[in-house]
Design a protein around this motif. Structure first.
Motif, PDB file in Angstrom:
ATOM      1  N   GLN A   7       7.317  -4.426  10.933  1.00  0.00           N
ATOM      2  CA  GLN A   7       6.909  -3.986   9.608  1.00  0.00           C
ATOM      3  C   GLN A   7       7.747  -4.599   8.496  1.00  0.00           C
ATOM      4  O   GLN A   7       7.225  -5.019   7.480  1.00  0.00           O
ATOM      5  CB  GLN A   7       6.970  -2.467   9.532  1.00  0.00           C
ATOM      6  CG  GLN A   7       5.995  -1.804  10.475  1.00  0.00           C
ATOM      7  CD  GLN A   7       6.109  -0.297  10.448  1.00  0.00           C
ATOM      8  OE1 GLN A   7       6.624   0.279   9.506  1.00  0.00           O
ATOM      9  NE2 GLN A   7       5.632   0.341  11.484  1.00  0.00           N
ATOM     10  N   GLU A  26       7.291   5.778   7.462  1.00  0.00           N
ATOM     11  CA  GLU A  26       6.261   6.310   8.357  1.00  0.00           C
ATOM     12  C   GLU A  26       6.235   7.832   8.304  1.00  0.00           C
ATOM     13  O   GLU A  26       5.181   8.451   8.215  1.00  0.00           O
ATOM     14  CB  GLU A  26       6.525   5.863   9.799  1.00  0.00           C
ATOM     15  CG  GLU A  26       6.220   4.431  10.068  1.00  0.00           C
ATOM     16  CD  GLU A  26       4.788   4.243  10.503  1.00  0.00           C
ATOM     17  OE1 GLU A  26       4.220   5.132  11.168  1.00  0.00           O
ATOM     18  OE2 GLU A  26       4.238   3.197  10.161  1.00  0.00           O
ATOM     19  N   GLU A  29       4.781   8.980   4.991  1.00  0.00           N
ATOM     20  CA  GLU A  29       3.328   8.812   4.960  1.00  0.00           C
ATOM     21  C   GLU A  29       2.645   9.868   5.813  1.00  0.00           C
ATOM     22  O   GLU A  29       1.635  10.446   5.408  1.00  0.00           O
ATOM     23  CB  GLU A  29       2.926   7.414   5.436  1.00  0.00           C
ATOM     24  CG  GLU A  29       3.158   6.343   4.419  1.00  0.00           C
ATOM     25  CD  GLU A  29       2.551   5.020   4.825  1.00  0.00           C
ATOM     26  OE1 GLU A  29       2.052   4.869   5.966  1.00  0.00           O
ATOM     27  OE2 GLU A  29       2.583   4.104   3.984  1.00  0.00           O
ATOM     28  N   ASN A  58      -3.107   3.164   9.492  1.00  0.00           N
ATOM     29  CA  ASN A  58      -2.001   4.090   9.747  1.00  0.00           C
ATOM     30  C   ASN A  58      -2.533   5.477  10.095  1.00  0.00           C
ATOM     31  O   ASN A  58      -2.022   6.132  10.999  1.00  0.00           O
ATOM     32  CB  ASN A  58      -1.065   4.181   8.542  1.00  0.00           C
ATOM     33  CG  ASN A  58      -0.140   3.001   8.447  1.00  0.00           C
ATOM     34  OD1 ASN A  58      -0.124   2.132   9.306  1.00  0.00           O
ATOM     35  ND2 ASN A  58       0.638   2.954   7.387  1.00  0.00           N
ATOM     36  N   ARG A  61      -3.739   5.406  13.556  1.00  0.00           N
ATOM     37  CA  ARG A  61      -2.597   5.340  14.474  1.00  0.00           C
ATOM     38  C   ARG A  61      -1.999   6.736  14.690  1.00  0.00           C
ATOM     39  O   ARG A  61      -1.626   7.096  15.807  1.00  0.00           O
ATOM     40  CB  ARG A  61      -1.537   4.365  13.956  1.00  0.00           C
ATOM     41  CG  ARG A  61      -0.457   4.102  14.986  1.00  0.00           C
ATOM     42  CD  ARG A  61       0.513   3.013  14.594  1.00  0.00           C
ATOM     43  NE  ARG A  61       1.335   3.456  13.479  1.00  0.00           N
ATOM     44  CZ  ARG A  61       1.345   2.889  12.271  1.00  0.00           C
ATOM     45  NH1 ARG A  61       0.601   1.846  12.020  1.00  0.00           N
ATOM     46  NH2 ARG A  61       2.120   3.350  11.323  1.00  0.00           N
ATOM     47  N   TYR A  62      -1.942   7.556  13.642  1.00  0.00           N
ATOM     48  CA  TYR A  62      -1.451   8.928  13.788  1.00  0.00           C
ATOM     49  C   TYR A  62      -2.363   9.720  14.720  1.00  0.00           C
ATOM     50  O   TYR A  62      -1.896  10.517  15.533  1.00  0.00           O
ATOM     51  CB  TYR A  62      -1.352   9.636  12.439  1.00  0.00           C
ATOM     52  CG  TYR A  62      -0.447   8.967  11.438  1.00  0.00           C
ATOM     53  CD1 TYR A  62       0.742   8.359  11.825  1.00  0.00           C
ATOM     54  CD2 TYR A  62      -0.772   8.934  10.095  1.00  0.00           C
ATOM     55  CE1 TYR A  62       1.570   7.738  10.898  1.00  0.00           C
ATOM     56  CE2 TYR A  62       0.059   8.327   9.161  1.00  0.00           C
ATOM     57  CZ  TYR A  62       1.216   7.729   9.572  1.00  0.00           C
ATOM     58  OH  TYR A  62       2.035   7.122   8.652  1.00  0.00           O
TER      59      TYR A  62
END
Length: 80
Positions: A7, A26, A29, A58, A61-62
């Motif tokens: 990243q 991260e 967020e 993102n 992805r969570y």
């Protein structure tokens, strides 16, 4: 020995997936998404992304990691 954070590009220990700054971003967020969903529980990924500015990738992805779960809001009655 270290590797490069995908990243931010900074070196990180081999057992870490991202650098400390990225990990904090991260977490920040994730908290934003979680708080948004508490106020807007029926939102989809696009709505969350538009409202929070956090990328759909993102958010997905969570979900994939199990940090967020999807709920089936199908309100149809049985037999319909």
């Amino acid at each position: 020995m270290s590797q490069i954070c995908s990243q931010c590009g900074h070196p990180i220990p081999l057992h870490e997936s991202s650098g400390p700054t990225c990990m904090q971003c991260e977490l920040d967020e994730y908290r934003i998404v979680r708080n948004y969903l508490r106020s807007h529980p029926n939102s989809n990924a696009m709505q969350i992304a538009n409202a929070t500015g956090i990328s759909i990738s993102n958010i997905l992805r969570y979900i994939k990691s199990g940090s967020l779960t999807m709920v089936d809001n199908d309100r149809r009655r049985p037999g319909r």
